[in-house]
Design a protein around this motif. Structure first.
Motif, PDB file in Angstrom:
ATOM      1  N   SER A  55       0.828  -1.208   0.000  1.00  0.00           N
ATOM      2  CA  SER A  55       0.000   0.000   0.000  1.00  0.00           C
ATOM      3  C   SER A  55       0.860   1.255   0.000  1.00  0.00           C
ATOM      4  CB  SER A  55      -0.952  -0.006   1.198  1.00  0.00           C
ATOM      5  OG  SER A  55      -0.247  -0.078   2.409  1.00  0.00           O
ATOM      6  N   ASN A 100      -3.873  -0.222   5.433  1.00  0.00           N
ATOM      7  CA  ASN A 100      -4.189   1.181   5.704  1.00  0.00           C
ATOM      8  C   ASN A 100      -2.960   1.929   6.213  1.00  0.00           C
ATOM      9  OD1 ASN A 100      -7.333   0.026   6.834  1.00  0.00           O
ATOM     10  ND2 ASN A 100      -7.086   1.340   5.048  1.00  0.00           N
ATOM     11  N   THR A 105      -6.809   6.799   2.717  1.00  0.00           N
ATOM     12  CA  THR A 105      -7.053   5.361   2.646  1.00  0.00           C
ATOM     13  C   THR A 105      -8.356   5.056   3.372  1.00  0.00           C
ATOM     14  OG1 THR A 105      -6.150   3.171   3.192  1.00  0.00           O
ATOM     15  CG2 THR A 105      -5.554   4.973   4.667  1.00  0.00           C
TER      16      THR A 105
END
Length: 306
Positions: free
Chosen positions: A134, A164, A174
């Motif tokens: 991410s 996240n 996010t």
């Protein structure tokens, strides 16, 4: 300059204005009756069994409007277990379980728990990979024109927290789609507050996962993760949603818990269905697969509307 009077923007008071006006009225037996409440200000009415269709509609509409207002068009959805923590915590839990088993070697349940804790510790690397993936998506999309991918998860602990977290640490927004459960459940600290949603209906939550999804990354998980994976595979297989990259992290785990080849050999899925997903092992490999898919398919297209 025209001398014509300014035309009011609307002829009716807003719902908010009427709610304020209603609250200022006199308190009498009539106005205090539940029947006198404005319908949209009456939680008892909205929670009635007969209002289920209205609640479904509201739960579909609210996240749609909020995401649209925040400019979210394309997402990478990351699924995975709530029970896989980062390595330091996994080591602590494994050490505690090992100590308990050593102190009680004749207790089969403690021995089992120690073995499970060791396997969770081995899988804690997936926390790091989800976090790195991410972060990589957020970093690359910040510097690339036309890349507006937002990482979205179920908003809980474990792999979801890691995903996240990686985006948040890069300064990116996010989202988290939490759900009300019989036991305590709350969003992790890395979800962007304005994009932290809570759902009552699993079905509506899963619909929102897919509405803007341009890739799905599935880490090892349990019933919830398997449910999300198989629903997505079914929708893609049957043409109900467009083809997107579906990446399964950890071939060893997935081949142990799901015999996809066996389903094909039994004739219950087609050989081509095995091409609906790919295995990956690292964040870099996953990001490369996502980029390759959209290079070969003309780039990201606009998200559908509800």
């Amino acid at each position: 300059m025209s001398d014509s009077p300014r035309i009011p923007p609307k002829g009716f008071p807003s719902a908010e204005e009427d709610a304020r006006a209603a609250a200022m009225g006199p308190r009498t037996p009539q106005t205090l009756s539940p029947s006198y409440r404005l319908a949209y200000m009456d939680p008892d009415f909205l929670q009635r069994e007969e209002l289920r269709p209205v609640r479904l509609q509201l739960e579909l509409l609210k996240p749609e409007l909020v995401q649209h207002e925040h400019g979210i068009e394309h997402t990478v959805v990351i699924f995975g277990s709530t029970r896989i923590p980062e390595a330091a915590e996994a080591r602590r839990l494994a050490a505690a379980a090992e100590a308990a088993a050593e102190a009680n070697p004749d207790d089969p349940e403690l021995v089992r728990r120690a073995a499970v804790a060791r396997r969770i510790l081995q899988k804690s690397r997936y926390y790091d990979e989800a976090r790195r993936l991410s972060a990589l998506i957020a970093r690359e999309c910040r510097r690339k024109t036309g890349c507006d991918l937002v990482v979205i998860t179920g908003g809980g602990p474990g792999i979801m927290e890691a995903a996240n977290r990686g985006a948040a640490e890069e300064g990116a927004k996010t989202a988290g789609f939490n759900i009300v459960l019989p036991f305590e459940q709350q969003p992790n600290a890395y979800v962007t507050p304005e994009l932290s949603f809570q759902f009552h209906y699993f079905a509506i939550r899963k619909m929102h996962f897919l509405l803007r999804a341009r890739a799905l990354v599935v880490f090892p998980g349990g019933f919830g993760t398997l449910d999300e994976l198989f629903e997505t595979l079914t929708l893609v297989q049957t043409g109900k949603v467009r083809q997107v990259p579906i990446l399964l992290f950890g071939r060893e785990f997935w081949e142990r818990v799901v015999d996809f080849e066996g389903l094909c050999d039994e004739g219950t899925i087609s050989p081509g269905d095995l091409d609906l997903f790919e295995y990956v092992e690292t964040a870099e490999e996953a990001w490369a697969r996502i980029q390759d898919f959209y290079r070969e398919n003309g780039g990201l297209d606009p998200a559908p509307r509800c």
